[in-house]
Enzyme design. Structure first.
Site, PDB file in Angstrom:
ATOM      1  N   HIS A 203      -6.687   1.012  -4.873  1.00  0.00           N
ATOM      2  CA  HIS A 203      -6.179   1.486  -3.648  1.00  0.00           C
ATOM      3  C   HIS A 203      -7.158   2.587  -3.082  1.00  0.00           C
ATOM      4  O   HIS A 203      -7.092   3.571  -3.534  1.00  0.00           O
ATOM      5  CB  HIS A 203      -4.825   1.819  -3.407  1.00  0.00           C
ATOM      6  CG  HIS A 203      -4.362   1.882  -2.172  1.00  0.00           C
ATOM      7  ND1 HIS A 203      -3.816   0.824  -1.575  1.00  0.00           N
ATOM      8  CD2 HIS A 203      -3.592   2.822  -1.640  1.00  0.00           C
ATOM      9  CE1 HIS A 203      -3.400   0.902  -0.402  1.00  0.00           C
ATOM     10  NE2 HIS A 203      -3.104   2.065  -0.336  1.00  0.00           N
TER      11      HIS A 203
ATOM     12  N   LYS B 136      -3.218  -0.854   8.203  1.00  0.00           N
ATOM     13  CA  LYS B 136      -3.935   0.296   8.177  1.00  0.00           C
ATOM     14  C   LYS B 136      -4.918   0.415   7.578  1.00  0.00           C
ATOM     15  O   LYS B 136      -4.765  -0.124   6.287  1.00  0.00           O
ATOM     16  CB  LYS B 136      -2.834   1.435   7.685  1.00  0.00           C
ATOM     17  CG  LYS B 136      -3.095   2.732   7.244  1.00  0.00           C
ATOM     18  CD  LYS B 136      -1.876   3.621   7.468  1.00  0.00           C
ATOM     19  CE  LYS B 136      -1.850   4.664   6.183  1.00  0.00           C
ATOM     20  NZ  LYS B 136      -0.597   5.445   6.340  1.00  0.00           N
TER      21      LYS B 136
ATOM     22  N   LYS C 250      -7.855   2.458   5.564  1.00  0.00           N
ATOM     23  CA  LYS C 250      -8.030   3.497   4.991  1.00  0.00           C
ATOM     24  C   LYS C 250      -9.588   4.065   5.091  1.00  0.00           C
ATOM     25  O   LYS C 250     -10.432   3.188   4.480  1.00  0.00           O
ATOM     26  CB  LYS C 250      -7.578   3.846   3.393  1.00  0.00           C
ATOM     27  CG  LYS C 250      -6.268   3.730   3.202  1.00  0.00           C
ATOM     28  CD  LYS C 250      -5.525   5.098   3.982  1.00  0.00           C
ATOM     29  CE  LYS C 250      -4.232   5.268   3.350  1.00  0.00           C
ATOM     30  NZ  LYS C 250      -3.554   6.584   3.629  1.00  0.00           N
TER      31      LYS C 250
ATOM     32  N   ASP D  60      -6.351   5.647   8.705  1.00  0.00           N
ATOM     33  CA  ASP D  60      -6.052   6.778   8.169  1.00  0.00           C
ATOM     34  C   ASP D  60      -7.032   7.246   7.687  1.00  0.00           C
ATOM     35  O   ASP D  60      -7.622   6.775   6.762  1.00  0.00           O
ATOM     36  CB  ASP D  60      -4.794   6.233   7.321  1.00  0.00           C
ATOM     37  CG  ASP D  60      -4.022   7.703   6.704  1.00  0.00           C
ATOM     38  OD1 ASP D  60      -4.339   8.837   7.041  1.00  0.00           O
ATOM     39  OD2 ASP D  60      -2.895   7.558   6.104  1.00  0.00           O
TER      40      ASP D  60
ATOM     41  N   GLU E  27      -4.654   8.201  12.132  1.00  0.00           N
ATOM     42  CA  GLU E  27      -3.875   8.952  11.594  1.00  0.00           C
ATOM     43  C   GLU E  27      -4.472  10.126  10.731  1.00  0.00           C
ATOM     44  O   GLU E  27      -5.331   9.930  10.197  1.00  0.00           O
ATOM     45  CB  GLU E  27      -3.168   8.176  10.243  1.00  0.00           C
ATOM     46  CG  GLU E  27      -1.854   8.750   9.685  1.00  0.00           C
ATOM     47  CD  GLU E  27      -1.159   7.676   8.780  1.00  0.00           C
ATOM     48  OE1 GLU E  27      -1.193   6.694   9.060  1.00  0.00           O
ATOM     49  OE2 GLU E  27      -0.390   8.354   7.730  1.00  0.00           O
TER      50      GLU E  27
ATOM     51  N   ASP F 208       0.121  13.387   9.940  1.00  0.00           N
ATOM     52  CA  ASP F 208       0.808  12.992   8.581  1.00  0.00           C
ATOM     53  C   ASP F 208       0.910  13.956   7.735  1.00  0.00           C
ATOM     54  O   ASP F 208       1.904  14.777   7.771  1.00  0.00           O
ATOM     55  CB  ASP F 208       0.219  11.880   8.068  1.00  0.00           C
ATOM     56  CG  ASP F 208       0.555  11.186   6.558  1.00  0.00           C
ATOM     57  OD1 ASP F 208       1.841  11.957   6.231  1.00  0.00           O
ATOM     58  OD2 ASP F 208       0.169  10.331   6.071  1.00  0.00           O
TER      59      ASP F 208
ATOM     60  N   LYS G 281       7.801  11.158   6.801  1.00  0.00           N
ATOM     61  CA  LYS G 281       7.946  10.778   5.357  1.00  0.00           C
ATOM     62  C   LYS G 281       9.090  11.692   4.783  1.00  0.00           C
ATOM     63  O   LYS G 281       9.190  12.885   4.889  1.00  0.00           O
ATOM     64  CB  LYS G 281       6.665  11.196   4.674  1.00  0.00           C
ATOM     65  CG  LYS G 281       5.443  10.366   4.991  1.00  0.00           C
ATOM     66  CD  LYS G 281       4.451  10.558   4.190  1.00  0.00           C
ATOM     67  CE  LYS G 281       3.212   9.435   4.534  1.00  0.00           C
ATOM     68  NZ  LYS G 281       1.940   9.834   4.215  1.00  0.00           N
TER      69      LYS G 281
ATOM     70  N   GLU H 228       5.613   1.711   7.301  1.00  0.00           N
ATOM     71  CA  GLU H 228       4.662   1.346   6.115  1.00  0.00           C
ATOM     72  C   GLU H 228       5.381   1.300   4.874  1.00  0.00           C
ATOM     73  O   GLU H 228       4.752   1.776   4.032  1.00  0.00           O
ATOM     74  CB  GLU H 228       3.557   2.026   6.115  1.00  0.00           C
ATOM     75  CG  GLU H 228       3.812   3.867   5.992  1.00  0.00           C
ATOM     76  CD  GLU H 228       2.762   4.692   5.935  1.00  0.00           C
ATOM     77  OE1 GLU H 228       1.304   3.859   6.429  1.00  0.00           O
ATOM     78  OE2 GLU H 228       2.732   5.624   5.704  1.00  0.00           O
TER      79      GLU H 228
HETATM   80  C1  MUC Z   1      -0.891   7.933   3.937  1.00  0.00           C
HETATM   81  O1  MUC Z   1      -1.544   9.187   3.916  1.00  0.00           O
HETATM   82  O2  MUC Z   1      -0.353   7.953   4.734  1.00  0.00           O
HETATM   83  C2  MUC Z   1       0.519   5.343   2.939  1.00  0.00           C
HETATM   84  C3  MUC Z   1       0.129   4.295   2.985  1.00  0.00           C
HETATM   85  C4  MUC Z   1      -1.047   4.328   2.350  1.00  0.00           C
HETATM   86  O3  MUC Z   1      -1.726   3.323   1.850  1.00  0.00           O
HETATM   87  O4  MUC Z   1      -1.359   5.271   1.735  1.00  0.00           O
HETATM   88  C5  MUC Z   1      -0.146   6.207   2.050  1.00  0.00           C
HETATM   89  C6  MUC Z   1      -0.559   7.644   2.262  1.00  0.00           C
HETATM   90 MG    MG Z   2      -1.444   9.007   6.020  1.00  0.00          MG
END
Ligand code: MUC
Ligand code: MG
Length: 381
Positions: A20, A165, A167, A196, A222, A247, A271, A325
């Protein structure tokens, strides 16, 4: 009076189904801190405190969460009224500053215990569920566009997710935009895309990045910049056509109030862990609602325990502008709940039963317990 008799913790290391890839770490396993509370009437409560990528995401690690609970939270809570969570929150606030994930983990166990003793779901303790499921996003973070596209196609096909989402922030902006563009071109309007950045950009890169993401058709970005730069986040929010979400910047109601007061973000990732517990997260939600800020149910990539606890609270709220999520359990090769949570028709569903509504598969917990037979190497790059 029913009192808290004992609080025990353990770290469970769960391998992920694939790497991940986040801007600050690549996760190949997730370390979950489980909390068990024993009460004087023989009842029990279950909690969880989990962070992401060791210490690369935030200031708490699995080891620090466990230590804060064992050495500072358990001693002040043992012997106190198990049913008075307001009093416990005061004790916790006096004994421990910061450490929201550790505080959240013990608070969840208290809510679970209280709900189980009363025979009601935690959602009812927060006023009652007004929905049974929430639209749930999936994070595409294999680090490879083609793999991400294949993964998204599978999720669409099986009706598990239609919001993705991505990254980004680890690579150069141009490469990230090319990656996002490839995924958008493949999925078109069949899915909603968000990104994000996990604080990886400076303001200038963020301005350019948001413009590029808008052109591609991304709906929301994000935490594009450092969590401390609220004024810069606001300038991005004011200047961007796509929604900007806070976040990491939100560690409970005080941060939420500041961000809402400045209108520094269009959306909040709520969260439970980062807020410092379910009651604090409820306050964050109330602040966002009062300010007209869109809600998104965030995760710390938790197991089914904290995921269920979050669902109990989130299902008491009618409108989630960005869905949630809460997919953590699906990222792991194995399930530690006796009965897994249900993911169906693009939603995650509120489990039935008292408390947080879930129980552990003790054999699996034993298997993945740190130092146990299936010890997993923890890698955070
Ligand atoms: C985050 O930063 O949001 C939430 C889903 C994901 O893949 O990572 C997290 C952390
Ligand atoms: Mg995040």
């Amino acid at each position: 009076m029913i009192t808290i008799d004992r609080i025990t913790t353990e770290i469970i290391d769960l391998p992920t189904i694939r790497g991940h890839v986040l801007s600050m770490a690549t996760m190949t396993a997730q370390s979950v801190v489980l909390v068990r509370m024993d009460f004087s009437d023989g009842s029990t409560g279950l909690g969880e405190g989990t962070s992401i990528g060791g210490l690369s995401y935030g200031s708490e690690s699995p080891e620090s969460i466990k230590s804060a609970i064992d050495n500072y939270l358990a001693p002040v809570l043992v012997g106190t009224d198990a049913g008075n969570i307001s009093a416990a929150r005061n004790l916790i606030a006096r004994a421990v500053r910061g450490n929201p994930i550790a505080r959240s983990a013990v608070e969840i166990a208290m809510w679970d215990g209280l709900g189980k003793r009363l025979g009601v779901p935690v959602a009812q303790l927060f006023g009652g569920a007004v929905r049974q499921g929430i639209e749930v996003a999936w994070t595409l973070a294999s680090g490879n566009s083609e793999k991400d596209i294949a993964e998204a196609e599978e999720m669409l096909e099986t009706r598990r997710h239609r919001q993705f989402k991505l990254k980004i922030g680890k690579r150069a902006l141009r490469d990230d935009l090319a990656h996002v563009g490839r995924i958008k071109a493949a999925l078109g309007d069949r899915a909603t895309l968000t990104v994000d950045v996990n604080q990886a950009w400076d303001l200038h890169t963020a301005r350019e990045g948001l413009r590029g993401l808008e052109e591609i058709g991304v709906a929301m970005a994000e935490q594009p910049i450092d969590l401390r730069q609220r004024d810069q986040l606001k300038s991005l929010t004011d200047g961007s056509a796509i929604a900007v979400m806070a976040d990491e910047a939100l560690n409970g109601p005080v941060d939420a109030l500041r961000h809402a007061g400045d209108r520094a973000a269009d959306a909040f990732a709520v969260k439970v862990a980062q807020s410092g517990g379910l009651a604090n997260a409820a306050e964050v939600i109330a602040i966002a609602q009062a300010a007209g800020i869109g809600l998104y149910g965030g995760t710390m990539l938790e197991s089914g325990v904290a995921t269920a606890a979050s669902l109990q609270l989130f299902c008491t709220v009618e409108h989630w502008a960005w869905g949630c999520e809460l997919f953590g359990p699906l990222l792991f090769t194995d399930e530690i709940l006796a009965e897994p949570l249900t993911y169906r028709d693009f939603q995650v569903w509120l489990p039935e039963g008292p408390g947080i509504g879930v129980a552990l598969d003790e054999e699996r917990v034993r298997r993945y317990r740190r130092g146990g037979s299936a010890a997993v190497p923890i890698v955070a790059e």
